[in-house]
Design a protein around this motif. Structure first.
Motif, short mmCIF file in Angstrom:
data_model
loop_
_atom_site.label_atom_id
_atom_site.label_comp_id
_atom_site.label_asym_id
_atom_site.label_seq_id
_atom_site.Cartn_x
_atom_site.Cartn_y
_atom_site.Cartn_z
N PRO A 261 0.82 -1.23 0.00
CA PRO A 261 0.00 0.00 0.00
C PRO A 261 0.85 1.27 0.00
O PRO A 261 0.48 2.27 -0.65
CB PRO A 261 -0.81 -0.12 1.29
CG PRO A 261 -0.82 -1.58 1.61
CD PRO A 261 0.49 -2.11 1.13
N GLU A 262 1.96 1.25 0.71
CA GLU A 262 2.83 2.43 0.75
C GLU A 262 3.43 2.72 -0.61
O GLU A 262 3.50 3.87 -1.05
CB GLU A 262 3.93 2.22 1.80
CG GLU A 262 4.81 3.44 2.01
CD GLU A 262 5.83 3.24 3.10
OE1 GLU A 262 6.87 3.92 3.09
OE2 GLU A 262 5.59 2.38 3.98
N HIS A 263 3.84 1.66 -1.29
CA HIS A 263 4.40 1.83 -2.63
C HIS A 263 3.34 2.35 -3.60
O HIS A 263 3.63 3.22 -4.43
CB HIS A 263 4.97 0.50 -3.14
CG HIS A 263 6.25 0.10 -2.47
ND1 HIS A 263 6.91 -1.07 -2.76
CD2 HIS A 263 6.99 0.73 -1.52
CE1 HIS A 263 8.01 -1.14 -2.04
NE2 HIS A 263 8.07 -0.07 -1.27
N ARG A 264 2.15 1.82 -3.50
CA ARG A 264 1.07 2.29 -4.38
C ARG A 264 0.79 3.76 -4.13
O ARG A 264 0.58 4.54 -5.08
CB ARG A 264 -0.19 1.46 -4.19
CG ARG A 264 -0.08 0.02 -4.64
CD ARG A 264 -1.45 -0.61 -4.84
NE ARG A 264 -2.29 -0.54 -3.65
CZ ARG A 264 -2.33 -1.46 -2.69
NH1 ARG A 264 -1.52 -2.52 -2.76
NH2 ARG A 264 -3.14 -1.33 -1.65
N ALA A 265 0.79 4.15 -2.88
CA ALA A 265 0.51 5.55 -2.54
C ALA A 265 1.59 6.48 -3.08
O ALA A 265 1.30 7.58 -3.56
CB ALA A 265 0.37 5.71 -1.03
N GLU A 266 2.85 6.06 -3.00
CA GLU A 266 3.96 6.87 -3.50
C GLU A 266 3.82 7.11 -5.00
O GLU A 266 3.96 8.26 -5.47
CB GLU A 266 5.29 6.17 -3.22
CG GLU A 266 5.70 6.13 -1.76
CD GLU A 266 6.91 5.26 -1.50
OE1 GLU A 266 7.33 5.15 -0.34
OE2 GLU A 266 7.42 4.66 -2.48
N VAL A 267 3.52 6.06 -5.74
CA VAL A 267 3.42 6.20 -7.20
C VAL A 267 2.17 6.98 -7.57
O VAL A 267 2.20 7.83 -8.48
CB VAL A 267 3.44 4.81 -7.88
CG1 VAL A 267 3.30 4.96 -9.39
CG2 VAL A 267 4.73 4.06 -7.54
N ALA A 268 1.07 6.74 -6.89
CA ALA A 268 -0.16 7.48 -7.17
C ALA A 268 0.04 8.97 -6.95
O ALA A 268 -0.40 9.80 -7.77
CB ALA A 268 -1.30 6.96 -6.30
#
Length: 905
Positions: free
Chosen positions: A360-367
């Protein structure tokens, strides 16, 4: 226009060789190695050296083509109509069935900028993780191995380590064929430092084995047991680095408990090697000042590929052989930019910058970086899963770019069913001749090698600038530009009124946005740009902002990108391959590469010169296996697995063990009816999702195909290919190849149970222009034998033999020599089958041993018979003096001619 030179990179394997493209501004005229490029220093293999011969526009996709129903033919259309239609279909599928009803299947041959555009399209705009790459078939097990053991998908070594290592272990790679330029570097290092130990682990005895001090011909699929057995001995003999283990690793206690049971006698028996070989291998690994391992598809393409990778890396961690010159685990990448794809997140489970789609943290960074609310959380489909979902009807639209799944995926019968079952298939492709093109509802012409600009990353993490030399033919466009154009149209349906996410006007702009997602990551590219690569040359990552040079070697301080900075020993037990030999399928099929062909032959298959060494698909069996099966060299058999079958000719080859068979991976349905992958194994590794293409259970069944066909036609080979291949579809066995250098020609060999209807031969004769004009003809209607030879200006132009084809090699030789003498007329018009010179019938056509200098096998043998040694052969014949790919075979011929000296009493 004046002849010009443009520096770029080769588009074949992951070595990433620099090339100089010679052109006149409109046409590519030649190619040579770039002496300034640090990957190859001017050297090229036979494939790279012939790149300029693969630009046949007749094989290219030149204009968009669209069909509005599966039963209809595609028709040419303009780009606006094509992309508007595609955007409408995708939008309708997403609205009706959700974003996971569409998918993207892309390629390790794309440039990094192309990859990034596709990733942003799928994840930020469409909202699906259904984007996977053919790198899933190539490197995904290596990805898992690096991540589990070292914390990140980052090969730690440099090519210089090949020259600096004291012990090199090559596993599951015919490096001499798959990565020839690197193999030449290793050969040279071995000649300069003969004390260097080279270990080759491969079920077959390949050209790579000629360099080996030790060849472990293990039974296919037993690699994990072998590595555990080596580690058992390293621990027992105390050939380990205790300080490195204590300070920089974790997990050895659990692994010790596992490998305790992998005793040398058990491992030697399980792997099919001697106890002495196992002990010698372990001693060399454990006592070498530096130890380097190199591997490729033999480890990766397995249902235990991840375990194999980690078990090999365990050896490096136990001996502390990582992060220093000449040492480390070094995967050899199969495609030119599989590394760039991994970096940009072009596997369904990844995100750009070595991030995880499940995090989830990685997804949030890219988003946040992309300026969208969120990225999809549901897992994406890997390649095998994707095509199974298509087959079941869950995927409504598929976008394929720069890859050929209708040839390359295993279990082709199910793959073809999936493609037929998908309502809308888009193919973005440079070559209109691929097997997948037949399934495309929309064909979009893409630029190819020498026609596009961007960047690629090679096996040693080196980023190179790919420069454009000439314009793409017809209406073909750069891949990133096609993707961006489609995305902007799709935005009108999915993000109406919002600013575009795809405001790119150049490949450089795409790269500049992408590199921001790597800032602060293990692969930091933030200091790179196209302009910097032009100024400083190719650079290895990490290359953070402010850097002046790349990073030669990773983990030099023993600190790894894991939560606690330690590398991990991974404890996976040995698990046998999915299909073992049994009474129904008593042979193990291994697939692999040829020296002069590459992957599915979409490009190399257009160059006649590259068929000179091996002209067709042959099933290699040990001579004892041939005798056991009561087969003769050249005889046709039905090769059958649990999934399908293909008819192929057999050949004796003592490089494989009895009980095993080898078939080149390259031949799809275009060149061999049914294709190699009709029989291969779709089972995949549970972690990497990489299929077990290398290991399938098969059996041989006899076939009775007495009626034979031989066709040779020079001229526009692609036009002849397109016209003649469908005509032969009804025949049981069909094999196509190209021949000739100055005058390329198409060759067809086919066979059937009985003579086909006369209409087939009439249609073939019309295409070959054998129905009118200066044609010599003979027919024996009772025996269904027919012979046609077209002669123009004293030269053979076309040949068709039907019924029996005993004279094919003799006639092929006459065609090569440009002869059509009275002997030919007497033979053709006489009521006999055999040609006057029966010596021309023993075996296949003359084989070209050295493609670079067009030196035949017989010429080399004649030189050896005259007493010439290797250097004299190079000087007098030229063989082995350019790319060097033929050198191992020449050395074997020389060794075979050495006669023992008998003392006279």
């Amino acid at each position: 226009m004046e002849r010009q030179s443009t520096a770029s990179t080769c588009c074949y394997c992951g070595v990433g060789c620099g090339v100089l493209i010679e052109h006149d501004g409109r046409h590519i005229l030649g190619v040579s190695g770039d002496p300034t490029h640090p990957a190859n220093f001017g050297k090229l293999c036979s494939k790279g050296a012939s790149l300029h011969l693969t630009g046949d526009h007749a094989a290219r996709a030149l204009y968009p083509e669209l069909r509005l129903g599966k039963a209809l033919a595609r028709n040419r259309c303009d780009w606006d109509s094509a992309l508007e239609h595609a955007a409408g279909v995708f939008a309708q599928a997403i609205a009706g069935h959700g974003p996971d009803s569409v998918a993207f299947y892309i390629s390790g041959q794309l440039l990094t900028e192309d990859y990034y555009a596709f990733n942003k399209l799928a994840r930020a705009l469409v909202g699906t993780n259904n984007i996977d790459s053919n790198s899933r078939l190539c490197m995904s097990s290596a990805v898992v191995g690096y991540k589990r053991s070292l914390g990140a998908d980052a090969p730690p070594c440099s090519y210089e380590d090949l020259e600096q290592s004291d012990c090199v272990m090559i596993v599951g790679s015919n490096m001499a064929y798959a990565h020839p330029v690197l193999f030449r570097r290793l050969e040279q290092a071995k000649s300069q430092r003969p004390q260097m130990k080279v270990i080759v682990i491969d079920p077959r005895r390949t050209d790579t084995c000629d360099l080996a001090d030790l060849h472990l011909a293990i039974l296919p699929g037993t690699d994990v047991a072998l590595f555990h057995g080596i580690l058992h001995l390293l621990l027992w003999e105390d050939w380990i680095d205790r300080d490195f283990i204590q300070q920089h690793t974790e997990g050895l206690v659990q692994l010790k408990a596992l490998v305790r049971d992998y005793t040398p006698p058990m491992v030697a028996q399980l792997c099919g090697i001697s106890l002495e070989q196992l002990q010698e291998c372990a001693q060399w690994v454990g006592s070498a000042p530096s130890f380097l391992s190199l591997w490729c598809m033999g480890l990766n393409q397995s249902s235990a590929g991840s375990a194999k990778n980690s078990a090999l890396i365990n050896l490096h961690l136990a001996t502390g052989q990582i992060g220093r010159p000449g040492a480390g685990p070094f995967s050899l990448t199969g495609q030119p930019n599989a590394m760039g794809g991994r970096e940009t997140g072009s596997l369904s489970n990844l995100l750009p910058g070595h991030r995880e789609a499940a995090d989830p943290e990685h997804r949030a960074e890219v988003a946040a970086y992309w300026g969208v609310e969120q990225l999809p959380a549901s897992p994406g489909l890997s390649a095998m899963e994707l095509f199974e979902q298509m087959r079941s009807g869950r995927i409504k639209a598929l976008w394929i770019a720069c890859t050929n799944p209708a040839q390359s995926l295993p279990d082709q019968n199910r793959v073809h069913e999936a493609l037929l079952n998908c309502p809308f298939v888009v193919l973005q492709e440079a070559f209109a001749t691929t097997e997948t093109a037949a399934f495309a509802d929309l064909l979009l012409p893409a630029a190819s090698w020498g026609e596009k600009q961007g960047s690629v990353t090679n096996s040693e993490r080196r980023v190179s600038h790919v420069r454009q030399a000439v314009a793409a033919p017809g209406e073909a466009r750069a891949d990133w530009a096609i993707t961006v154009d489609f995305a902007q149209r799709l935005e009108r349906f999915l993000r109406p009124g919002l600013p575009s996410l795809f405001a790119f006007d150049s490949a450089a702009r795409v790269f500049d946005e992408y590199k921001g997602l790597t800032r602060g990551r293990d692969l930091d590219l933030s200091g790179l740009s196209h302009e910097l690569l032009d100024r400083l040359g190719p650079q290895q990552w990490p290359f953070p902002e402010g850097a002046t040079q790349g990073t030669e070697r990773l983990y030099v301080h023993g600190i790894f990108p894991t939560a606690n900075g330690r590398a991990r020993f991974v404890s996976d037990p040995y698990v046998a391959a999915k299909e073992q030999r049994d009474a129904r399928f008593p042979l193990t099929l291994i697939t692999g590469r040829l020296r002069d062909q590459w992957h599915g032959m979409s490009r190399t298959g257009t160059a006649a010169q590259l068929f000179g060494h091996v002209s067709e698909a042959l099933l290699s069996l040990h001579p004892d296996e041939l005798r056991r099966q009561r087969l003769r060299d050249g005889e046709l058999v039905n090769l059958k697995s649990r999934r399908g079958s293909v008819i192929v000719a057999v050949t004796g080859d003592d490089s494989v063990r009895p009980g095993q068979a080898f078939l080149p991976m390259h031949f799809g349905d275009r060149f061999l009816k049914g294709g190699v992958n009709a029989v291969t194994q779709p089972a995949f590794d549970p972690l990497s999702k990489q299929p077990e293409l290398k290991h399938s259970g098969v059996r041989l069944e006899p076939v009775q195909l007495p009626w034979q066909l031989f066709v040779l036609i020079e001229g526009d080979v692609q036009a002849h290919f397109r016209a003649l291949r469908p005509l032969c579809q009804a025949l049981a066995y069909v094999s196509l190849s190209l021949t000739g250098r100055e005058r390329p020609a198409l060759v067809i060999r086919a066979a059937h149970a009985q003579a086909p209807q006369a209409a087939l031969l009439q249609a073939i004769d019309r295409q070959l222009q054998l129905d009118t004009g200066p044609v010599l003809a003979y027919d024996d209607l009772r025996r269904a034998i027919g012979k046609r030879v077209r002669i123009e200006q004293g030269r053979i132009i076309a040949i068709r033999l039907s019924g029996e084809t005993l004279a094919q090699h003799w006639l092929h030789e006459l065609w090569q020599q440009g002869r059509a003498d009275e002997q030919l007329r007497r033979w053709l018009l006489a009521p006999m089958s055999a040609p006057p010179d029966a010596s021309g019938l023993g075996g296949q056509q003359e084989r070209i041993l050295c493609n670079c200098r067009n030196v035949s096998h017989s010429a080399v043998c004649a030189g050896i018979a005259q007493g010439l040694d290797m250097e004299q052969l190079k000087q007098q014949l030229g063989c082995g003096s350019q790319c060097g790919s033929c050198v191992p075979e020449i050395k074997r011929l020389l060794a075979a001619c050495v006669q023992p000296v008998v003392a006279l009493e």
